[in-house]
Design a protein around this motif. Structure first.
Motif, PDB file in Angstrom:
ATOM      1  N   ILE A  89       0.851  -1.196   0.000  1.00 22.94           N
ATOM      2  CA  ILE A  89       0.000   0.000   0.000  1.00 22.94           C
ATOM      3  C   ILE A  89       0.882   1.239   0.000  1.00 22.94           C
ATOM      4  CG2 ILE A  89      -1.776   1.275   1.263  1.00 22.94           C
ATOM      5  CD1 ILE A  89      -2.606  -1.371   2.554  1.00 22.94           C
ATOM      6  N   LEU A  90       0.551   2.184  -0.873  1.00 23.75           N
ATOM      7  CA  LEU A  90       1.246   3.463  -0.965  1.00 23.75           C
ATOM      8  C   LEU A  90       0.252   4.566  -0.658  1.00 23.75           C
ATOM      9  CD1 LEU A  90       3.794   5.148  -1.885  1.00 23.75           C
ATOM     10  CD2 LEU A  90       2.792   5.105  -4.185  1.00 23.75           C
ATOM     11  N   GLY A  91       0.606   5.495   0.233  1.00 19.98           N
ATOM     12  CA  GLY A  91      -0.318   6.551   0.634  1.00 19.98           C
ATOM     13  C   GLY A  91       0.021   7.906   0.038  1.00 19.98           C
ATOM     14  N   VAL A  92      -1.001   8.578  -0.486  1.00 23.18           N
ATOM     15  CA  VAL A  92      -0.878   9.954  -0.966  1.00 23.18           C
ATOM     16  C   VAL A  92      -1.686  10.828  -0.009  1.00 23.18           C
ATOM     17  CG1 VAL A  92      -1.357  11.577  -2.832  1.00 23.18           C
ATOM     18  CG2 VAL A  92      -0.591   9.245  -3.368  1.00 23.18           C
ATOM     19  N   ASN A  93      -1.044  11.813   0.598  1.00 21.58           N
ATOM     20  CA  ASN A  93      -1.665  12.585   1.670  1.00 21.58           C
ATOM     21  C   ASN A  93      -2.558  13.706   1.143  1.00 21.58           C
ATOM     22  OD1 ASN A  93      -2.305  13.564   4.173  1.00 21.58           O
ATOM     23  ND2 ASN A  93      -0.452  14.787   4.393  1.00 21.58           N
ATOM     24  N   ARG A  94      -3.869  13.564   1.424  1.00 16.73           N
ATOM     25  CA  ARG A  94      -4.807  14.657   1.202  1.00 16.73           C
ATOM     26  C   ARG A  94      -5.606  14.893   2.468  1.00 16.73           C
ATOM     27  NH1 ARG A  94      -4.782  17.808  -3.655  1.00 16.73           N
ATOM     28  NH2 ARG A  94      -4.568  19.015  -1.749  1.00 16.73           N
ATOM     29  N   GLY A  95      -4.937  14.583   3.610  1.00 19.91           N
ATOM     30  CA  GLY A  95      -5.578  14.794   4.901  1.00 19.91           C
ATOM     31  C   GLY A  95      -4.821  15.826   5.696  1.00 19.91           C
ATOM     32  N   ARG A  96      -4.612  15.556   6.998  1.00 19.27           N
ATOM     33  CA  ARG A  96      -3.959  16.521   7.866  1.00 19.27           C
ATOM     34  C   ARG A  96      -2.517  16.095   8.149  1.00 19.27           C
ATOM     35  NH1 ARG A  96      -9.237  16.370   9.861  1.00 19.27           N
ATOM     36  NH2 ARG A  96      -8.716  14.881  11.488  1.00 19.27           N
ATOM     37  N   LEU A  97      -2.307  15.307   9.217  1.00 18.90           N
ATOM     38  CA  LEU A  97      -0.929  14.995   9.619  1.00 18.90           C
ATOM     39  C   LEU A  97      -0.185  14.162   8.581  1.00 18.90           C
ATOM     40  CD1 LEU A  97      -0.972  14.301  13.462  1.00 18.90           C
ATOM     41  CD2 LEU A  97       0.209  16.110  12.238  1.00 18.90           C
ATOM     42  N   GLY A  98      -0.724  13.012   8.229  1.00 14.21           N
ATOM     43  CA  GLY A  98      -0.088  12.198   7.202  1.00 14.21           C
ATOM     44  C   GLY A  98       1.151  11.457   7.655  1.00 14.21           C
ATOM     45  N   PHE A  99       1.080  10.728   8.779  1.00 14.33           N
ATOM     46  CA  PHE A  99       2.205   9.886   9.193  1.00 14.33           C
ATOM     47  C   PHE A  99       2.342   8.673   8.275  1.00 14.33           C
ATOM     48  CE2 PHE A  99       2.562  12.092  13.253  1.00 14.33           C
ATOM     49  CZ  PHE A  99       3.911  11.944  13.530  1.00 14.33           C
ATOM     50  N   LEU A 100       1.217   8.180   7.747  1.00 13.40           N
ATOM     51  CA  LEU A 100       1.234   6.987   6.913  1.00 13.40           C
ATOM     52  C   LEU A 100       1.152   7.322   5.430  1.00 13.40           C
ATOM     53  CD1 LEU A 100      -1.253   4.825   9.033  1.00 13.40           C
ATOM     54  CD2 LEU A 100       1.249   4.723   9.054  1.00 13.40           C
ATOM     55  N   THR A 101       0.456   8.393   5.111  1.00  9.59           N
ATOM     56  CA  THR A 101       0.319   8.823   3.714  1.00  9.59           C
ATOM     57  C   THR A 101       1.359   9.913   3.469  1.00  9.59           C
ATOM     58  OG1 THR A 101      -1.432  10.307   4.497  1.00  9.59           O
ATOM     59  CG2 THR A 101      -2.125   8.241   3.508  1.00  9.59           C
ATOM     60  N   ASP A 102       2.519   9.510   2.952  1.00  8.83           N
ATOM     61  CA  ASP A 102       3.649  10.448   2.975  1.00  8.83           C
ATOM     62  C   ASP A 102       4.042  11.048   1.627  1.00  8.83           C
ATOM     63  OD1 ASP A 102       4.571   8.041   2.039  1.00  8.83           O
ATOM     64  OD2 ASP A 102       6.064   7.739   3.600  1.00  8.83           O
ATOM     65  N   ILE A 103       3.278  10.786   0.560  1.00  9.85           N
ATOM     66  CA  ILE A 103       3.529  11.471  -0.711  1.00  9.85           C
ATOM     67  C   ILE A 103       2.609  12.688  -0.775  1.00  9.85           C
ATOM     68  CG2 ILE A 103       3.250  11.326  -3.217  1.00  9.85           C
ATOM     69  CD1 ILE A 103       4.253   8.528  -3.142  1.00  9.85           C
ATOM     70  N   THR A 104       3.161  13.850  -1.078  1.00  2.59           N
ATOM     71  CA  THR A 104       2.372  15.075  -1.135  1.00  2.59           C
ATOM     72  C   THR A 104       1.917  15.337  -2.568  1.00  2.59           C
ATOM     73  OG1 THR A 104       4.327  16.455  -1.483  1.00  2.59           O
ATOM     74  CG2 THR A 104       3.654  16.042   0.803  1.00  2.59           C
ATOM     75  N   PRO A 105       0.812  16.066  -2.747  1.00  3.76           N
ATOM     76  CA  PRO A 105       0.328  16.368  -4.097  1.00  3.76           C
ATOM     77  C   PRO A 105       1.334  17.162  -4.927  1.00  3.76           C
ATOM     78  CG  PRO A 105      -1.371  16.810  -2.471  1.00  3.76           C
ATOM     79  CD  PRO A 105      -0.109  16.539  -1.709  1.00  3.76           C
ATOM     80  N   GLU A 106       2.211  17.933  -4.270  1.00  3.71           N
ATOM     81  CA  GLU A 106       3.154  18.782  -4.996  1.00  3.71           C
ATOM     82  C   GLU A 106       4.117  17.972  -5.857  1.00  3.71           C
ATOM     83  OE1 GLU A 106       1.146  20.907  -2.065  1.00  3.71           O
ATOM     84  OE2 GLU A 106       2.453  19.156  -1.735  1.00  3.71           O
ATOM     85  N   ASP A 107       4.505  16.783  -5.398  1.00  2.09           N
ATOM     86  CA  ASP A 107       5.441  15.975  -6.182  1.00  2.09           C
ATOM     87  C   ASP A 107       4.840  14.610  -6.501  1.00  2.09           C
ATOM     88  OD1 ASP A 107       5.475  14.980  -3.635  1.00  2.09           O
ATOM     89  OD2 ASP A 107       7.586  15.381  -3.252  1.00  2.09           O
ATOM     90  N   LEU A 108       3.532  14.603  -6.727  1.00  2.00           N
ATOM     91  CA  LEU A 108       2.776  13.364  -6.901  1.00  2.00           C
ATOM     92  C   LEU A 108       3.317  12.488  -8.020  1.00  2.00           C
ATOM     93  CD1 LEU A 108       0.175  11.672  -6.240  1.00  2.00           C
ATOM     94  CD2 LEU A 108      -0.962  13.009  -8.033  1.00  2.00           C
ATOM     95  N   PRO A 264      -2.448 -12.268  12.615  1.00  2.00           N
ATOM     96  CA  PRO A 264      -1.462 -13.097  11.909  1.00  2.00           C
ATOM     97  C   PRO A 264      -0.965 -12.497  10.598  1.00  2.00           C
ATOM     98  CG  PRO A 264      -3.667 -14.069  11.771  1.00  2.00           C
ATOM     99  CD  PRO A 264      -3.743 -12.946  12.748  1.00  2.00           C
ATOM    100  N   PHE A 265      -1.692 -11.517  10.043  1.00  4.34           N
ATOM    101  CA  PHE A 265      -1.281 -10.886   8.790  1.00  4.34           C
ATOM    102  C   PHE A 265      -0.767  -9.478   9.049  1.00  4.34           C
ATOM    103  CE2 PHE A 265      -5.072 -13.531   8.043  1.00  4.34           C
ATOM    104  CZ  PHE A 265      -4.493 -14.543   7.294  1.00  4.34           C
ATOM    105  N   LYS A 266       0.286  -9.088   8.346  1.00  6.43           N
ATOM    106  CA  LYS A 266       0.818  -7.730   8.448  1.00  6.43           C
ATOM    107  C   LYS A 266       0.476  -6.948   7.190  1.00  6.43           C
ATOM    108  CE  LYS A 266       4.721  -8.891  11.453  1.00  6.43           C
ATOM    109  NZ  LYS A 266       6.189  -8.794  11.652  1.00  6.43           N
ATOM    110  N   ILE A 267       0.530  -5.620   7.296  1.00  9.16           N
ATOM    111  CA  ILE A 267       0.377  -4.822   6.084  1.00  9.16           C
ATOM    112  C   ILE A 267       1.754  -4.423   5.578  1.00  9.16           C
ATOM    113  CG2 ILE A 267      -1.859  -3.931   6.817  1.00  9.16           C
ATOM    114  CD1 ILE A 267      -0.369  -1.165   7.038  1.00  9.16           C
ATOM    115  N   ARG A 268       1.851  -4.250   4.278  1.00 14.50           N
ATOM    116  CA  ARG A 268       3.101  -3.854   3.629  1.00 14.50           C
ATOM    117  C   ARG A 268       2.960  -2.393   3.187  1.00 14.50           C
ATOM    118  NH1 ARG A 268       3.613  -7.926  -1.158  1.00 14.50           N
ATOM    119  NH2 ARG A 268       5.614  -6.859  -1.417  1.00 14.50           N
ATOM    120  N   LEU A 269       3.694  -1.515   3.844  1.00 16.24           N
ATOM    121  CA  LEU A 269       3.660  -0.098   3.504  1.00 16.24           C
ATOM    122  C   LEU A 269       4.828   0.245   2.599  1.00 16.24           C
ATOM    123  CD1 LEU A 269       2.749   2.070   6.630  1.00 16.24           C
ATOM    124  CD2 LEU A 269       1.382   1.657   4.588  1.00 16.24           C
ATOM    125  N   ILE A 270       4.529   0.965   1.524  1.00 22.12           N
ATOM    126  CA  ILE A 270       5.548   1.410   0.579  1.00 22.12           C
ATOM    127  C   ILE A 270       5.827   2.895   0.809  1.00 22.12           C
ATOM    128  CG2 ILE A 270       6.067   1.785  -1.867  1.00 22.12           C
ATOM    129  CD1 ILE A 270       6.112  -1.114  -1.156  1.00 22.12           C
TER     130      ILE A 270
END
Length: 294
Positions: A89-108, A264-270
């Motif tokens: 999973i890859l997160g693009v931040n369109r919220g507030r803090l964005g600890f998990l969604t770390d790609i910003t719209p400026e350099d999308l 038992p399952f983990k998530i894979r963060l990109i």
């Protein structure tokens, strides 16, 4: 490195900014000849997307990568449902803090294309399962990536409960509740309640009391594989609740038990290759930057 060909798109509902970002992503993926699949609820945001539509369950099975557009809450919800699929999973931040969604719209476009071409880092995050039982019978179940919280709901009364870790009695407590947090959640609600910040790679769980009726009660960090059991006191006059990532509530009764264990399952963060946990803390939490030498 994984090869990404089929790209799933999930967006936060009710946001014009999310729709704008999704349109940019779709245009870029089409131009680069990637096969994009849009989640069925997200598809209702745009009538003219022209993409294959899939359910949340199916999109995790047919895609090589899921891009989530929104805030951390959107990614938390997607992660809980997609953990079993083992899809990154890859997160693009369109919220507030964005600890998990770390790609910003400026350099999308630049950042996402770099990831698609193999220029990324991956980390695994564990989740917690909560099993609520009444007289030994299951009455509720929930999963959380951030935290599982015992809280009084609308009541202003304190909750009396017993805490056990790995079958060993820890304490009886009267308080507003207890936060059981993963390292991922240590920068969220747990932090607001005075819990420690834990590096995401730690295999640990933190237990943070909420306004305990004693000054000696402090957060406790335990092994990530621990079984945590909370027993609601029989003499409680209120019906407390168990909340999972703040998005699912289970009402408990006096005498109920809540057993919390690692899923038992983990998530894979990109993340982009320049991802740095401490830099994220500096930016999101307002830590001081390095003082330049004169």
């Amino acid at each position: 490195m994984d090869q990404f060909n089929n790209i799933g798109l999930i967006g936060r509902m009710g946001s014009v900014r999310v729709v704008e970002t999704l349109r940019r992503l779709i245009a870029m993926l089409n131009a680069e000849d990637y096969h994009a699949v849009i989640e069925e609820r997200t598809a209702t945001l745009m009538s003219d997307h022209g993409l294959q539509v899939a359910s949340r369950k199916l999109i995790g099975e047919i895609c090589d990568l899921i891009i989530v557009v929104g805030g951390d809450g959107t990614l938390l919800a997607a992660a809980r449902e997609l953990a079993k699929a083992n899809v990154p999973i890859l997160g693009v931040n369109r919220g507030r803090l964005g600890f998990l969604t770390d790609i910003t719209p400026e350099d999308l476009e630049e950042r996402v294309l770099n990831v698609l071409r193999g220029d990324y880092v991956e980390e695994q995050r564990f989740l917690l399962d909560a099993h609520v039982r009444r007289n030994g019978e299951p009455i509720g179940f929930g999963t959380a990536l951030n935290d599982i919280v015992l809280h009084p709901g609308r009541s202003m009364r304190m909750i009396g409960f017993d805490l056990h870790v790995e079958g060993q009695f820890v304490y009886s407590q009267r308080s507003d509740g207890l936060i059981v947090s993963t390292p991922t959640g240590s920068t969220a609600y747990s932090l607001s309640a005075g819990g420690p910040i834990m590096h995401p790679r730690l295999d640990a769980i933190v237990l943070v009391p909420m306004y305990p009726h004693t000054l000696s009660s402090r957060p406790i960090v335990v092994d990530g594989n621990s079984e945590i059991k909370i027993v609601i006191g029989e003499d409680n006059e209120t019906y407390p609740r168990i909340s999972c990532d703040g998005q699912l509530d289970i009402t408990c009764a006096p005498g109920d038990s809540i057993t919390i264990v690692k899923k038992p399952f983990k998530i894979r963060l990109i993340h982009p290759t320049n991802h740095n946990f401490y830099a994220t803390c500096r930016e999101k939490l307002g830590w001081a930057s390095q003082i330049s030498e004169s």
